[in-house]
Design an enzyme around this catalytic site. Sequence first.
Site, mmCIF file in Angstrom:
data_model
loop_
_atom_site.group_PDB
_atom_site.id
_atom_site.type_symbol
_atom_site.label_atom_id
_atom_site.label_comp_id
_atom_site.label_asym_id
_atom_site.label_seq_id
_atom_site.Cartn_x
_atom_site.Cartn_y
_atom_site.Cartn_z
ATOM 1 N N ASP A 47 1.135 -1.089 0.008
ATOM 2 C CA ASP A 47 0.021 -0.113 -0.007
ATOM 3 C C ASP A 47 0.869 1.376 0.080
ATOM 4 O O ASP A 47 0.530 2.068 -0.737
ATOM 5 C CB ASP A 47 -0.804 0.036 1.058
ATOM 6 C CG ASP A 47 -2.164 -0.823 1.088
ATOM 7 O OD1 ASP A 47 -3.116 -0.695 1.977
ATOM 8 O OD2 ASP A 47 -2.101 -1.681 -0.014
ATOM 9 N N TYR A 50 2.237 1.767 -3.292
ATOM 10 C CA TYR A 50 1.122 2.397 -4.234
ATOM 11 C C TYR A 50 0.900 4.074 -4.100
ATOM 12 O O TYR A 50 0.792 4.749 -4.784
ATOM 13 C CB TYR A 50 -0.264 1.477 -4.001
ATOM 14 C CG TYR A 50 -1.349 1.958 -4.857
ATOM 15 C CD1 TYR A 50 -2.252 2.931 -4.274
ATOM 16 C CD2 TYR A 50 -1.510 1.750 -6.142
ATOM 17 C CE1 TYR A 50 -3.149 3.481 -4.859
ATOM 18 C CE2 TYR A 50 -2.529 2.194 -6.704
ATOM 19 C CZ TYR A 50 -3.497 3.133 -6.126
ATOM 20 O OH TYR A 50 -4.602 3.477 -6.948
ATOM 21 N N ASP A 51 0.713 4.189 -2.532
ATOM 22 C CA ASP A 51 0.452 5.427 -2.178
ATOM 23 C C ASP A 51 1.477 6.494 -2.783
ATOM 24 O O ASP A 51 1.212 7.723 -3.143
ATOM 25 C CB ASP A 51 0.316 5.661 -0.568
ATOM 26 C CG ASP A 51 -1.165 4.987 -0.179
ATOM 27 O OD1 ASP A 51 -1.181 4.605 0.853
ATOM 28 O OD2 ASP A 51 -2.028 4.931 -1.151
ATOM 29 N N SER A 96 -32.954 5.709 -24.988
ATOM 30 C CA SER A 96 -33.950 4.989 -24.388
ATOM 31 C C SER A 96 -34.807 4.041 -25.344
ATOM 32 O O SER A 96 -34.499 4.319 -26.469
ATOM 33 C CB SER A 96 -34.706 5.713 -23.442
ATOM 34 O OG SER A 96 -35.539 4.870 -22.663
ATOM 35 N N LEU A 97 -35.729 3.537 -25.051
ATOM 36 C CA LEU A 97 -36.708 2.827 -26.058
ATOM 37 C C LEU A 97 -38.078 3.090 -25.586
ATOM 38 O O LEU A 97 -38.632 3.411 -24.476
ATOM 39 C CB LEU A 97 -36.428 1.197 -25.637
ATOM 40 C CG LEU A 97 -35.170 0.366 -25.860
ATOM 41 C CD1 LEU A 97 -35.359 -0.768 -25.146
ATOM 42 C CD2 LEU A 97 -35.077 0.377 -27.341
ATOM 43 N N ASP A 134 -33.769 -6.577 -16.667
ATOM 44 C CA ASP A 134 -33.804 -5.368 -15.700
ATOM 45 C C ASP A 134 -32.601 -5.356 -14.877
ATOM 46 O O ASP A 134 -32.345 -5.625 -13.885
ATOM 47 C CB ASP A 134 -35.017 -5.942 -14.983
ATOM 48 C CG ASP A 134 -35.673 -4.712 -14.115
ATOM 49 O OD1 ASP A 134 -35.507 -3.747 -14.571
ATOM 50 O OD2 ASP A 134 -36.407 -5.048 -13.178
ATOM 51 N N ARG A 153 -25.360 5.204 -17.984
ATOM 52 C CA ARG A 153 -26.008 5.838 -18.873
ATOM 53 C C ARG A 153 -26.280 7.327 -18.584
ATOM 54 O O ARG A 153 -26.410 8.314 -19.348
ATOM 55 C CB ARG A 153 -27.462 5.468 -19.062
ATOM 56 C CG ARG A 153 -28.341 5.725 -20.277
ATOM 57 C CD ARG A 153 -29.365 5.121 -20.603
ATOM 58 N NE ARG A 153 -30.431 5.824 -20.033
ATOM 59 C CZ ARG A 153 -31.303 6.652 -20.625
ATOM 60 N NH1 ARG A 153 -31.221 6.881 -21.881
ATOM 61 N NH2 ARG A 153 -32.327 7.244 -20.148
ATOM 62 N N GLU A 192 -26.221 -4.260 -20.810
ATOM 63 C CA GLU A 192 -27.031 -4.196 -19.430
ATOM 64 C C GLU A 192 -26.057 -4.829 -18.501
ATOM 65 O O GLU A 192 -25.797 -5.806 -18.425
ATOM 66 C CB GLU A 192 -28.175 -4.934 -19.764
ATOM 67 C CG GLU A 192 -29.121 -4.367 -18.836
ATOM 68 C CD GLU A 192 -29.841 -3.112 -19.105
ATOM 69 O OE1 GLU A 192 -29.474 -2.342 -20.203
ATOM 70 O OE2 GLU A 192 -30.750 -2.327 -18.421
ATOM 71 N N TYR A 242 -24.549 -8.366 -20.335
ATOM 72 C CA TYR A 242 -24.859 -8.719 -21.629
ATOM 73 C C TYR A 242 -24.682 -7.685 -22.531
ATOM 74 O O TYR A 242 -25.565 -6.494 -22.243
ATOM 75 C CB TYR A 242 -26.249 -9.420 -21.840
ATOM 76 C CG TYR A 242 -26.440 -10.615 -21.013
ATOM 77 C CD1 TYR A 242 -25.193 -11.634 -20.945
ATOM 78 C CD2 TYR A 242 -27.557 -11.173 -20.540
ATOM 79 C CE1 TYR A 242 -25.262 -12.932 -20.444
ATOM 80 C CE2 TYR A 242 -27.731 -12.593 -20.181
ATOM 81 C CZ TYR A 242 -26.518 -13.335 -19.965
ATOM 82 O OH TYR A 242 -26.755 -14.558 -19.411
ATOM 83 N N LYS A 313 -35.917 -5.483 -32.159
ATOM 84 C CA LYS A 313 -35.063 -4.546 -33.200
ATOM 85 C C LYS A 313 -35.149 -4.659 -34.600
ATOM 86 O O LYS A 313 -35.075 -6.088 -34.764
ATOM 87 C CB LYS A 313 -33.849 -4.408 -32.583
ATOM 88 C CG LYS A 313 -33.490 -4.180 -31.185
ATOM 89 C CD LYS A 313 -32.028 -4.410 -30.442
ATOM 90 C CE LYS A 313 -32.161 -3.973 -28.916
ATOM 91 N NZ LYS A 313 -30.669 -4.361 -28.464
ATOM 92 N N CYS A 436 -50.219 13.039 17.315
ATOM 93 C CA CYS A 436 -49.940 14.217 18.334
ATOM 94 C C CYS A 436 -51.575 14.641 18.784
ATOM 95 O O CYS A 436 -51.743 15.417 19.710
ATOM 96 C CB CYS A 436 -49.461 15.561 17.711
ATOM 97 S SG CYS A 436 -50.468 16.161 16.774
HETATM 98 S S1 IVH Z 1 -31.144 -1.490 -26.537
HETATM 99 C C1 IVH Z 1 -31.153 2.279 -28.468
HETATM 100 N N1 IVH Z 1 -31.822 -4.141 -25.712
HETATM 101 O O1 IVH Z 1 -33.812 -1.157 -21.456
HETATM 102 C C2 IVH Z 1 -31.682 1.074 -27.901
HETATM 103 N N2 IVH Z 1 -31.941 -2.266 -24.342
HETATM 104 O O2 IVH Z 1 -36.061 0.808 -21.415
HETATM 105 C C3 IVH Z 1 -30.821 0.795 -26.593
HETATM 106 N N3 IVH Z 1 -32.510 -3.019 -21.656
HETATM 107 O O3 IVH Z 1 -31.772 2.004 -21.634
HETATM 108 C C4 IVH Z 1 -31.309 -0.098 -25.774
HETATM 109 N N4 IVH Z 1 -32.349 -5.011 -22.101
HETATM 110 O O4 IVH Z 1 -30.808 -0.162 -20.238
HETATM 111 C C5 IVH Z 1 -31.595 -2.787 -25.487
HETATM 112 N N5 IVH Z 1 -31.842 -6.288 -24.685
HETATM 113 C C6 IVH Z 1 -31.928 -5.036 -24.456
HETATM 114 C C7 IVH Z 1 -32.125 -4.383 -23.183
HETATM 115 C C8 IVH Z 1 -32.317 -3.013 -23.035
HETATM 116 C C9 IVH Z 1 -32.544 -4.014 -21.228
HETATM 117 C C10 IVH Z 1 -32.647 -1.587 -21.192
HETATM 118 C C11 IVH Z 1 -31.760 -0.478 -21.547
HETATM 119 C C12 IVH Z 1 -32.399 0.585 -22.084
HETATM 120 C C13 IVH Z 1 -33.695 0.371 -21.264
HETATM 121 C C14 IVH Z 1 -34.681 1.077 -22.002
#
Ligand code: IVH
Length: 765
Positions: A47, A50-51, A96-97, A134, A153, A192, A242, A313, A436
Site C-alpha cells: 500500500d 502504491y500511495d 432509451s426505448l 432488468d 447511462r 446491461e 450482456y 429490433k 399528536c
Molecule cells: S437496446 C437504442 N436491448 O432498457 C436502444 N436495451 O428501457 C438501446 N435494456 O436503456 C437499448 N435489455 O438499459 C436494449 N436487450 C436490450 C435491453 C435493453 C434491457 C434496457 C436499456 C435501455 C432500457 C430502455
Amino acid sequence: MTETREPSADPTALDEAAAQRRWAELVALVEEDQRAYYELDAPKVSDAEYDARMRELEALEAAHPALVTPESPTQRVGGRAAAGFATVEHLERMLSLDNAFSTDDLRAWAARVNRDLGLGPDDRAGYLCEVKIDGLAVALLYEKGRLVRAATRGDGRTGEDVTANVRTIGSVPQHLGGDPASHPDVIEIRGEVFMGVDDFDALNEKLVAAGHAPYANPRNTAAGSLRQKDPQVTASRNLRVYAHGVGALQWTAGKHAELERQSDAYALFEQWGVPVSPHNRVVAGLDGVLEMIEHFREHRHDIEHELDGIVVKVDALADQRRLGATSRAPRWAVAYKYPPEEVNTRLLAIQVAVGRTGRATPYAVMEPVTVAGSTVRQATLHNQDVVRAKGVRIGDMVVLRKAGDVIPEVLGPVAALADDGYPREDFVMPSECPECGTPLRAMKEGDVDLRCPNAESCPAQVRGRVEHIGSRGGLDVEALGEVTAAALTQPDVPETPPLRTEAGLFSLTLEQLLPIEVVVRDAETGLPKVDDDGVARRRAPFRKRASHTRAARLAAEEAGEALPEHEPSSQALKLLEELERAKTKDLWRILVSLNIRHVGPVAARALADWFGSLDAIRGASRDELAAVEGVGPVIADQIVEWFTVDWHLEIVEAWAAAGVRFATPGHPGPEAMAAKADEGPTGPLAGLTVVVTGSLEGFSRDGATEAIVAAGGKASGSVSRKTDYVVVGEGAGSKEAKARDLGLPILDEAGFVRLLEGGPAALEA
Ligand code: IVH
C-alpha cells in the site's frame, strides 16, 4: 510489470518532455497496481508503495497541469485515493426505448416500420428479439481492443465514470479477444449490467443471516453495487453484463468488418469474448416476435435474470439508419412490456402515517409477499376515499401489484375469497392525528386529504422536516437520516426531546445528545424487541457502546464503582461536525432546509441565484418572486405566506444565531442581476454557442464549459445548425463529423483560446 526508476526527481525540476515521460510511466504503474489489486486480487506492491506512486503522480500533475487528462488515475474513481464519480460524455447519445404495452401497440409499431422502409404490409422484416434485462445500461469504450472507460447511462449525454468498478466484473474483457485485426480503433459497446436472481437470493440470505435488512430487488442491488466507491465491494457482488448494442464505432480507413445486421455485431462480440444474452433470437416477421413474447410470458421466472419485457429490433443496420431516432428513442426498436404481475395476500391492518407536510395517509399492512422480484408488506392507500373506492376491509385477501413494477398498489379484495371465515373489519379514518392527537382536517374546501394542522410541533411533521433537512437534496448531512431524525424528535428517553421544532438543530450539543435512548423495534413487525428478561431493548445512538452495555454496568456495580462516564459515539461526533459544516453550505441548500412548500432544489437554486440572500427573498414582493425563471406564482405565494408565520421566523433567527449563513458571499444582489439581464450577455462570446468535443490539453471538460460561459457564450453538448463554433480535441468522433456535414466553423485548441480572448474577430486576424 515494467521496471522503472523510483523514486523520481523533483517534479518541478523536470522539463515538459521529461515530465510527460515520467507521467506516462507512473500512470502505467498505477494502472497495473490497480488491476492487480482489484481484479486479480493479488497486489504487486505494498500500500505504501502504491500511495507513493499516486502522490508522485499528483505532485507531477500539480507542477505540470497540462498533463492532467480525464484518464489519469488521479481523476478516476477506484484509484484507492480517489472518491466520487467523474462525469464523462458519451461519444454518442445513449437512447432509451419506446414501449409497447399490448400486441396491438406492437403491430402498430411494425406497420410504421414497414411503411417507413417502403415495404408492403406483408413484407417480413427481419427482427432481432431480445429479453429486456432488468438492470442498468453501461457503455464500455474499447480503443484498439483495450477497455479504456466504462460509464453509466446518466442522462444519455453524460454518465458516471465507473471504469474501476466495471473492471471488477469478471465477464467484461479488459482486452478484446479474437483476431486483433477485427478490433475497431474505437468501439462503444452498450450493454446491461445485472445481478442474477440466484446471486441476489444468496446475497440476501447472507444479509438476513447477519441480521441486516435484505435488498429490495436485483436491479437496485446491481445499481448500488456498481456505484460503490470501493471497487472491492463491486467485485464481491458477482455482477454480470450482456451486450445489447453499439454506440460510437471507428475503424482505420479501409479496414472494417462486414456488418450488415446487429446480429452480426453480436457474433463478433462473441468472438471477442464480450457476453451476449443466450436468449436472443433472429426471427422473420411479426409472428416470430409474438411467439417469443408468449414463450417468455410463461417462462419469465425460468431464466438467470429478471426481465420485464421483450425488446424488438430491426436487424438490418442499413434499415436502422434509414429509420433513425427521435430525441428519446430509436424508431427501429421497441420494448414490449409484460403487464405488471399480480399476487394475492392478506390485508392485516390499515394504519395512518403523518408526513412532513402533515398529510395523513392510510396505508395497507399486508402479509409479506413477493411480487415482481421483491418482498412487499406495505402499500399506500392515499386517502379515505381511495380506501372506500377500492372496497377493501381489514382482513380481506387483496390483489396486489406493482404499478410500473416499482410502487406496490392494492387493487381490491379477491371477491371469490370474501367468505373465507377470516374476521373482517371496516376501516375508519381516525379523526385525530395518530402522533399528536390534534383533530385532522381538510386544509382547503374540497380537499380530500386530511392534514394535521399542528405543523409547528407534531412530532411526525418535525421528524419529517428534520429528515428532509439532512437529505441529499437538502443539506446532505449523512449522519442525519430517518433514524437519527426520529431519535432527535421522539426519543423514548428523555421525555422532552432536544428538538421540539427544527429551530434548535444547529445549536445541538453533546449534553443534549448523550442521554437519548430509543426502543429497538423489529424492522418487519414494528414491535419492540424484548430481551430475555422481558425488558424492551433500548439503544443509545449517541453514546459509545461499552458504557451502557449490561456487561459494563454489571462490572461497575460489582466493583462498587460509578457507571463509566458516557462517552459520545462516533455518530454523535459526526452529526455535530457535519451540522457545523452544513451552516455554510450553498444558499439553495439552506433554502430547501426551510421546508417551504414546493421549494425543492430547482426552485431554491433559481431563488438563490437571483436574490443571493434570504433577506433579499424576504424583501421581495410576490410578483418579483414569481418573475424569477423556475419560480412562478404558486411558489411565490407559498414563500410570501411562509414568512408570515412567527415560528418560521424563529427558526431563521435561531439558525442565524447559531451561525447559519443565509447569503451567497459576493453575490451582487437582485438589482444588479436585473440590470445585467437587461443588458443581455456581454463578453467576447456574447450570443454565441460553442460545442467542445474530444479532450483538450489545457481544459478539463468542466473547465472548457466555464471558460465559454465566463466569456458570455453558451456551451452546448450537441452539434446543430444553431451551433456557432465546434472545438475539436483529441479523440473527437461523431460530433466533428456532424459539424463538417453542416459546414460549421471548426477550431482546434489554439483557435479556441483565441476565440475566448478576442471573440470571432480574433480568428480572422
Ligand atoms: S437496446 C437504442 N436491448 O432498457 C436502444 N436495451 O428501457 C438501446 N435494456 O436503456 C437499448 N435489455 O438499459 C436494449 N436487450 C436490450 C435491453 C435493453 C434491457 C434496457 C436499456 C435501455 C432500457 C430502455
